[in-house]
Design a protein around this motif. Structure first.
Motif, PDB file in Angstrom:
ATOM      1  N   TYR A   1       0.848  -1.194   0.000  1.00 40.95           N
ATOM      2  CA  TYR A   1       0.000   0.000   0.000  1.00 40.95           C
ATOM      3  C   TYR A   1       0.887   1.248   0.000  1.00 40.95           C
ATOM      4  O   TYR A   1       1.205   1.795   1.068  1.00 40.95           O
ATOM      5  CB  TYR A   1      -0.912   0.003   1.225  1.00 40.95           C
ATOM      6  CG  TYR A   1      -1.795  -1.213   1.341  1.00 40.95           C
ATOM      7  CD1 TYR A   1      -2.930  -1.359   0.536  1.00 40.95           C
ATOM      8  CD2 TYR A   1      -1.498  -2.225   2.245  1.00 40.95           C
ATOM      9  CE1 TYR A   1      -3.739  -2.468   0.638  1.00 40.95           C
ATOM     10  CE2 TYR A   1      -2.308  -3.347   2.360  1.00 40.95           C
ATOM     11  CZ  TYR A   1      -3.418  -3.461   1.551  1.00 40.95           C
ATOM     12  OH  TYR A   1      -4.229  -4.577   1.657  1.00 40.95           O
TER      13      TYR A   1
ATOM     14  N   GLU B   1       3.640   5.868   2.587  1.00 44.84           N
ATOM     15  CA  GLU B   1       4.094   7.256   2.494  1.00 44.84           C
ATOM     16  C   GLU B   1       3.664   8.050   3.726  1.00 44.84           C
ATOM     17  O   GLU B   1       4.441   8.843   4.272  1.00 44.84           O
ATOM     18  CB  GLU B   1       3.536   7.893   1.226  1.00 44.84           C
ATOM     19  CG  GLU B   1       4.010   9.308   0.989  1.00 44.84           C
ATOM     20  CD  GLU B   1       3.473   9.876  -0.313  1.00 44.84           C
ATOM     21  OE1 GLU B   1       4.177  10.703  -0.920  1.00 44.84           O
ATOM     22  OE2 GLU B   1       2.361   9.494  -0.738  1.00 44.84           O
TER      23      GLU B   1
ATOM     24  N   ARG C   1       0.478   4.451  -0.605  1.00 45.06           N
ATOM     25  CA  ARG C   1       0.010   5.673   0.026  1.00 45.06           C
ATOM     26  C   ARG C   1       0.033   5.560   1.551  1.00 45.06           C
ATOM     27  O   ARG C   1       0.352   6.517   2.261  1.00 45.06           O
ATOM     28  CB  ARG C   1      -1.416   5.993  -0.456  1.00 45.06           C
ATOM     29  CG  ARG C   1      -1.530   6.259  -1.939  1.00 45.06           C
ATOM     30  CD  ARG C   1      -1.118   7.686  -2.318  1.00 45.06           C
ATOM     31  NE  ARG C   1       0.311   7.936  -2.206  1.00 45.06           N
ATOM     32  CZ  ARG C   1       1.211   7.563  -3.112  1.00 45.06           C
ATOM     33  NH1 ARG C   1       0.840   6.927  -4.205  1.00 45.06           N
ATOM     34  NH2 ARG C   1       2.494   7.838  -2.942  1.00 45.06           N
ATOM     35  N   ARG C   2      -0.312   4.405   2.069  1.00 44.69           N
ATOM     36  CA  ARG C   2      -0.262   4.213   3.519  1.00 44.69           C
ATOM     37  C   ARG C   2       1.186   4.243   3.997  1.00 44.69           C
ATOM     38  O   ARG C   2       1.481   4.816   5.055  1.00 44.69           O
ATOM     39  CB  ARG C   2      -0.918   2.886   3.903  1.00 44.69           C
ATOM     40  CG  ARG C   2      -2.387   2.803   3.542  1.00 44.69           C
ATOM     41  CD  ARG C   2      -2.977   1.463   3.958  1.00 44.69           C
ATOM     42  NE  ARG C   2      -4.310   1.265   3.398  1.00 44.69           N
ATOM     43  CZ  ARG C   2      -5.070   0.204   3.618  1.00 44.69           C
ATOM     44  NH1 ARG C   2      -4.621  -0.766   4.398  1.00 44.69           N
ATOM     45  NH2 ARG C   2      -6.263   0.096   3.064  1.00 44.69           N
TER      46      ARG C   2
END
Length: 244
Positions: free
Chosen positions: A120, A125, A122-123
């Motif tokens: 994941y 990041e 985005r998670r």
């Protein structure tokens, strides 16, 4: 008699609690150079062909698995004795409660490590400012990712996460399990070039483990790859190789 005024206030939903599949109170190997505890988060959406801990794949909590509040009590007792806590899995970024668990753990005085396959981006990041070290699993070269993980789009997610980690400024290591059933010399050389293009100069290669036939719970570790391949990774690509 006047009617009682109906409350318009809403009841806050309880915070999610980290779902664990296991806890290791002491490790010297899960975060290089650090004494740490390891919290194994339950659940992973990928189904890697060589996975040696399939019991952590489901999100369903196994009977007898530790609960996060219990683990927090144990960690409080170890504050000052350990350098950090590693959140591993499964895939820890799967769990929505991970950011709060990390914040609570740091408040006890622990450094924070993360094991992730970059599922994941985005998670991951969003978590980077909370982390002190990352162990990122690079599974395969791009053409081989979906077959190994059983998940379409896994190559793209892993590549994006690799870029995020490489540019984050957070100390990290990239490691790959060298299972001969999935990775040949050509795939490893392609992966090495991918790492070098991002400025990464070292790579941890983990030897494959196979269950011993007829012996429950026993594993056999394969020998490292031939020296000739390691020489090519060093000389042609410029990577320092560490075998584990």
């Amino acid at each position: 008699m006047s009617r009682a005024r109906r409350s318009t206030g809403s009841i806050a939903s309880p915070k999610p609690v980290l779902e664990l599949g296991g806890f290791q109170p002491f490790s010297t190997t899960d975060w290089p150079g650090q004494l740490c505890a390891v919290a194994f988060v339950q659940g992973c959406p990928w189904r890697c062909g060589y996975c040696h801990n399939p019991g952590l794949q489901s999100r369903q909590r196994a009977a007898g698995a530790p609960r996060w509040p219990e683990v927090q009590v144990l960690l409080q007792q170890r504050a000052g004795l350990l350098d950090g806590v590693v959140f591993s899995g499964g895939e820890p970024t799967l769990d929505a409660a991970l950011p709060d668990a990390i914040d609570d753990t740091r408040a006890m005085g622990f450094g924070i490590g993360l094991h992730t396959a970059g599922i994941y981006p985005r998670r991951l990041e969003a978590l980077l400012p909370r982390l002190d070290w990352i162990g990122l699993d690079l599974k395969a070269d791009a053409p081989g990712y979906a077959a190994l993980t059983g998940a379409p789009g896994s190559a793209e997610a892993a590549a994006e996460s690799l870029q995020l980690v490489a540019g984050s400024g957070v100390p990290f290591e990239v490691r790959t399990t060298c299972d001969s059933a999935w990775l040949g010399d050509a795939a490893l050389l392609a992966m090495a070039a991918q790492l070098r293009a991002l400025g990464i100069t070292s790579w941890v290669l983990q030897r494959e483990r196979r269950p011993v036939a007829g012996v429950s719970g026993a594993w056999q570790t394969a020998a490292p790859a031939p020296a000739a391949l390691c020489d090519r990774l060093r000389d042609e690509v410029g990577l320092a190789i560490e075998w584990r």
